[in-house]
Design a protein around this motif. Structure first.
Motif, short mmCIF file in Angstrom:
data_model
loop_
_atom_site.label_atom_id
_atom_site.label_comp_id
_atom_site.label_asym_id
_atom_site.label_seq_id
_atom_site.Cartn_x
_atom_site.Cartn_y
_atom_site.Cartn_z
N GLY A 79 -12.33 6.30 -8.20
CA GLY A 79 -11.82 4.98 -7.38
C GLY A 79 -10.46 4.50 -7.53
O GLY A 79 -9.43 5.25 -7.96
N ASP A 80 -10.45 3.14 -7.74
CA ASP A 80 -9.15 2.45 -7.92
C ASP A 80 -9.00 2.18 -9.50
O ASP A 80 -9.83 2.27 -10.40
CB ASP A 80 -9.15 0.92 -7.34
N TRP B 229 -8.31 6.93 -5.72
CA TRP B 229 -7.96 6.00 -4.96
C TRP B 229 -6.72 5.34 -5.26
O TRP B 229 -5.52 5.84 -5.29
CB TRP B 229 -8.94 4.78 -4.48
N TYR B 230 -6.56 3.95 -5.69
CA TYR B 230 -5.24 3.13 -5.73
C TYR B 230 -4.86 2.90 -7.06
O TYR B 230 -6.11 2.75 -7.73
CB TYR B 230 -5.32 2.06 -4.66
N GLY C 188 -5.18 7.53 -3.17
CA GLY C 188 -4.78 6.44 -2.46
C GLY C 188 -3.25 6.06 -2.45
O GLY C 188 -2.48 6.89 -2.06
N GLY D 144 -1.99 7.73 0.06
CA GLY D 144 -2.00 6.47 0.73
C GLY D 144 -0.62 5.83 0.97
O GLY D 144 0.34 6.77 1.06
#
Length: 291
Positions: free
Chosen positions: A14-15, A35-36, A56, A77
């Motif tokens: 994930g982040d 993700w980020y 991300g 992203g």
């Protein structure tokens, strides 16, 4: 606030939020982040080794220099580099899936943009298009709000969102795409000489400071509102066949020659016309909201 003693996993699905870290000294980031990555307080890229893959986005919004910055080859992203004032040493990925924020860049010198940007491109502080090579396609908005001249400006063939050219005072050298998914902001334009607007605009059309409609060819359809607030005469004005929002003609002093579209989704501002002129228009267009 310090990476000393921090042992991160090799992979994070994930982040990764390190938003208060002010220095990358001793920081060993994972090989992949799904993700980020939030590194919004870093002001220097010294010692920063980013993962090879970021699914991300990357928040480097406080970075003031690109020196030593090695971005991943692919970013799914956004990339926030909103505090960079120079593109010197900046190597961007070939593709950015989301937004690219370069909102503090004052010059395009040395700037090599990605070939593809899926989201918004913020170049809101550029005052000149010299050396600027934009991608052929931008999925979101294009912010060029400080550009004072269109000289040397080659816009993308396709823009999914809005185009902010709100500081342009002349349309000379401006070639707009045939279709724009969002709005077009040309708030400071005082002359329409050499202005070719798209046939279709999905959002608003802002020509707030235009004082004459002579030679103005408006799009056939505008999905949002149309602002022609500074027009004092309807001479030469041919409004779009369809306007999804309202129409701002707030400085019009005479209704002579004024033909309104059959379809207008919002209010029509004719605030400077006499009550008699407005009443006559309400009779002609009983379904329109005229005030």
């Amino acid at each position: 606030t310090s990476a000393e003693g921090l042992n991160l996993p090799k992979s994070i699905g994930g982040d990764l939020n390190l938003g208060s870290l002010t220095s990358a000294e001793g920081l060993n980031l994972p090989e992949s982040v799904g993700w980020y990555i939030y590194l919004g307080s870093l002001t220097s890229a010294e010692g920063l080794n980013l993962p090879e893959s970021v699914g991300g986005g990357i928040d480097l919004g406080s970075l003031t220099s690109a020196e030593g910055l090695n971005l991943p080859e692919s970013v799914g992203g956004y990339i926030d580099l909103g505090s960079l004032t120079s593109a010197e040493g900046l190597n961007l990925p070939e593709s950015v899936g989301g937004d690219l924020n370069l909102g503090s860049l004052t010059s395009a010198e040395g700037l090599n943009l990605p070939k593809s940007i899926g989201g918004d491109l913020n170049l809101g502080s550029l005052t000149s298009a010299e050396g600027l090579n934009l991608p052929k396609s931008i999925g979101g908005d294009l912010n060029l709000g400080s550009l004072t001249s269109a000289e040397g400006l080659n816009l993308p063939e396709s823009i999914g969102g809005y185009i902010d050219l709100s500081s342009l005072t002349s349309a000379e050298g401006l070639n707009l795409p045939e279709s724009v998914g969002g709005s077009i902001y040309l708030d400071s334009l005082t002359s329409i000489k050499k202005l070719n607007l798209p046939k279709s605009i999905g959002g608003e059309l802002n020509l707030y400071n235009l004082t004459s409609a002579e030679g103005l060819n408006l799009p056939e359809s505008v999905g949002g509102s149309v602002s022609l607030h500074s027009l004092t005469s309807a001479e030469g004005l041919n409004l779009p066949e369809s306007v999804g929002g309202g129409i701002n003609l707030g400085s019009l002093t005479s209704a002579e020659g004024l033909n309104l579209p059959e379809s207008v989704g919002g209010y029509i501002d004719l605030g400077s016309l006499t009550f008699a002129d407005k009443d006559n228009l309400r009779i002609r267009y009983p379904n329109h909201k005229i005030y």
